[in-house]
Write a protein that holds these residues in place. Structure first.
Motif, PDB file in Angstrom:
ATOM      1  N   PHE A 174       0.829  -1.197   0.000  1.00  9.45           N
ATOM      2  CA  PHE A 174       0.000   0.000   0.000  1.00  9.45           C
ATOM      3  C   PHE A 174       0.869   1.254   0.000  1.00  9.45           C
ATOM      4  O   PHE A 174       0.693   2.170  -0.821  1.00  9.45           O
ATOM      5  CB  PHE A 174      -0.925  -0.020   1.209  1.00  9.45           C
ATOM      6  N   ALA A 175       1.842   1.311   0.916  1.00 14.22           N
ATOM      7  CA  ALA A 175       2.727   2.466   0.984  1.00 14.22           C
ATOM      8  C   ALA A 175       3.584   2.575  -0.272  1.00 14.22           C
ATOM      9  O   ALA A 175       3.831   3.691  -0.768  1.00 14.22           O
ATOM     10  CB  ALA A 175       3.610   2.372   2.226  1.00 14.22           C
ATOM     11  N   ALA A 176       4.054   1.443  -0.793  1.00 14.62           N
ATOM     12  CA  ALA A 176       4.879   1.477  -2.001  1.00 14.62           C
ATOM     13  C   ALA A 176       4.088   2.018  -3.186  1.00 14.62           C
ATOM     14  O   ALA A 176       4.608   2.796  -3.996  1.00 14.62           O
ATOM     15  CB  ALA A 176       5.414   0.078  -2.301  1.00 14.62           C
ATOM     16  N   ALA A 177       2.830   1.611  -3.313  1.00 16.69           N
ATOM     17  CA  ALA A 177       2.011   2.089  -4.426  1.00 16.69           C
ATOM     18  C   ALA A 177       1.804   3.600  -4.345  1.00 16.69           C
ATOM     19  O   ALA A 177       1.869   4.304  -5.362  1.00 16.69           O
ATOM     20  CB  ALA A 177       0.671   1.364  -4.436  1.00 16.69           C
ATOM     21  N   VAL A 178       1.571   4.106  -3.140  1.00 20.42           N
ATOM     22  CA  VAL A 178       1.317   5.533  -2.974  1.00 20.42           C
ATOM     23  C   VAL A 178       2.610   6.342  -3.100  1.00 20.42           C
ATOM     24  O   VAL A 178       2.680   7.324  -3.864  1.00 20.42           O
ATOM     25  CB  VAL A 178       0.632   5.812  -1.627  1.00 20.42           C
ATOM     26  N   LEU A 179       3.644   5.942  -2.347  1.00 17.02           N
ATOM     27  CA  LEU A 179       4.869   6.745  -2.276  1.00 17.02           C
ATOM     28  C   LEU A 179       5.776   6.528  -3.475  1.00 17.02           C
ATOM     29  O   LEU A 179       6.209   7.491  -4.129  1.00 17.02           O
ATOM     30  CB  LEU A 179       5.624   6.424  -0.983  1.00 17.02           C
ATOM     31  N   LEU A 180       6.085   5.266  -3.764  1.00 12.61           N
ATOM     32  CA  LEU A 180       7.036   4.980  -4.835  1.00 12.61           C
ATOM     33  C   LEU A 180       6.377   5.043  -6.208  1.00 12.61           C
ATOM     34  O   LEU A 180       7.017   5.465  -7.185  1.00 12.61           O
ATOM     35  CB  LEU A 180       7.668   3.596  -4.631  1.00 12.61           C
ATOM     36  N   GLY A 181       5.105   4.642  -6.267  1.00 11.40           N
ATOM     37  CA  GLY A 181       4.421   4.656  -7.539  1.00 11.40           C
ATOM     38  C   GLY A 181       3.870   6.021  -7.893  1.00 11.40           C
ATOM     39  O   GLY A 181       4.376   6.717  -8.783  1.00 11.40           O
ATOM     40  N   ALA A 182       2.859   6.459  -7.176  1.00 14.76           N
ATOM     41  CA  ALA A 182       2.159   7.694  -7.536  1.00 14.76           C
ATOM     42  C   ALA A 182       2.979   8.944  -7.239  1.00 14.76           C
ATOM     43  O   ALA A 182       3.235   9.773  -8.125  1.00 14.76           O
ATOM     44  CB  ALA A 182       0.818   7.743  -6.805  1.00 14.76           C
ATOM     45  N   LEU A 183       3.408   9.117  -5.992  1.00 11.70           N
ATOM     46  CA  LEU A 183       4.030  10.380  -5.591  1.00 11.70           C
ATOM     47  C   LEU A 183       5.439  10.563  -6.166  1.00 11.70           C
ATOM     48  O   LEU A 183       5.805  11.667  -6.591  1.00 11.70           O
ATOM     49  CB  LEU A 183       4.051  10.496  -4.075  1.00 11.70           C
ATOM     50  N   ASN A 184       6.240   9.498  -6.197  1.00  9.05           N
ATOM     51  CA  ASN A 184       7.561   9.631  -6.817  1.00  9.05           C
ATOM     52  C   ASN A 184       7.458   9.914  -8.306  1.00  9.05           C
ATOM     53  O   ASN A 184       8.295  10.623  -8.877  1.00  9.05           O
ATOM     54  CB  ASN A 184       8.398   8.370  -6.567  1.00  9.05           C
ATOM     55  N   SER A 185       6.448   9.359  -8.958  1.00  7.27           N
ATOM     56  CA  SER A 185       6.241   9.652 -10.380  1.00  7.27           C
ATOM     57  C   SER A 185       5.894  11.120 -10.584  1.00  7.27           C
ATOM     58  O   SER A 185       6.393  11.773 -11.512  1.00  7.27           O
ATOM     59  CB  SER A 185       5.137   8.749 -10.951  1.00  7.27           C
ATOM     60  N   LEU A 186       5.022  11.651  -9.713  1.00  5.65           N
ATOM     61  CA  LEU A 186       4.701  13.079  -9.788  1.00  5.65           C
ATOM     62  C   LEU A 186       5.946  13.933  -9.577  1.00  5.65           C
ATOM     63  O   LEU A 186       6.181  14.916 -10.291  1.00  5.65           O
ATOM     64  CB  LEU A 186       3.654  13.429  -8.730  1.00  5.65           C
TER      65      LEU A 186
END
Length: 241
Positions: A174-186
């Motif tokens: 869950f944290a990886a999807a939000v932080l590494l996936g969505a937010l790091n991409s932004l």
């Protein structure tokens, strides 16, 4: 103690999860700033020392590297203390949240099974990688397993194994999807990528403020995430003439 799967305690747990994740990174970068006198570049999970300090000062890098997991393990052991069998249910509930929101699964997965993480990286500067992997994995197990065992022991109810596994396994993806996936991409796209306070890009600062505000508004529900299970009393007395 039985975990209550309602939205308020779960929202508080999610906010705690993200606040602790950012605190872990800030401990890395903050110690680097203290030792080097300048902030290094970072995103939501990767950091480095500033350019004037990144080379020629290996022990500074090692100290900053080990500071993050030391903080995370300390959070887990605070949870261990709160989960003591004589503690009231409210404290045990908070202790359970602290142990599992520190994402011990991620530390075990990285150090024990993948041969990575901060712990193995730091030790590999002093010994061959296989030895660093073995020693780092052992240290992570020693640091994470006792709080996990106490968290398991505090649980009761028919769904005990599934509840424990859910809180143990799911926070990491869950944290990886939000932080590494969505937010790091932004952040990589340049969105709010300008650096601001605490040596962090504005996106990280805004995210931290948002989840910090959610935690401030919901933290009291961490004390009710786990509820005591009522024990049946003695059967009522019967009167026989």
């Amino acid at each position: 103690m039985k975990i209550v799967l309602t939205w308020r305690p779960l929202l508080a747990f999610a906010a705690l999860l993200f606040v602790l994740a950012e605190a872990h990174e800030l401990v890395h970068t903050g110690l680097g700033r203290l030792l080097c006198g300048c902030w290094g570049p970072r995103d939501f999970n990767v950091w480095s020392l500033c350019s004037t300090c990144a080379t020629g000062r290996p022990y500074t890098n090692l100290a900053a590297t080990l500071a993050g997991p030391a903080f995370t393990f300390a959070v887990g052991w605070v949870g261990y203390g709160l989960l003591g069998p004589r503690q009231p249910a409210a404290r045990q509930s908070l202790g359970f949240a602290l142990v599992l929101a520190s994402v011990p699964f991620a530390r075990i997965l990285g150090a024990v099974f993948l041969g990575g993480n901060d712990e193995v990286y730091a030790l590999s500067k002093f010994m061959a990688h296989p030895a660093a992997w073995a020693l780092g994995g052992a240290l992570v197990v020693l640091a994470t397993v006792p709080p996990l065992v106490r968290a398991w022991a505090a649980l009761r109810g028919k769904g005990r194994p599934w509840v424990f596994l859910a809180f143990f396994l799911l926070p990491f993806p869950f944290a990886a999807a939000v932080l590494l996936g969505a937010l790091n991409s932004l952040l990589a796209s340049g969105f709010l990528a300008t650096y601001g306070i605490l040596g962090s890009p504005l996106l990280i600062t805004c995210w931290t403020a948002a989840v910090g505000a959610v935690l401030a508004l919901t933290y009291r529900h961490l004390f009710t995430l786990g509820q005591p299970i009522a024990t049946p009393g003695p059967p009522p007395a019967t009167f026989k003439p």
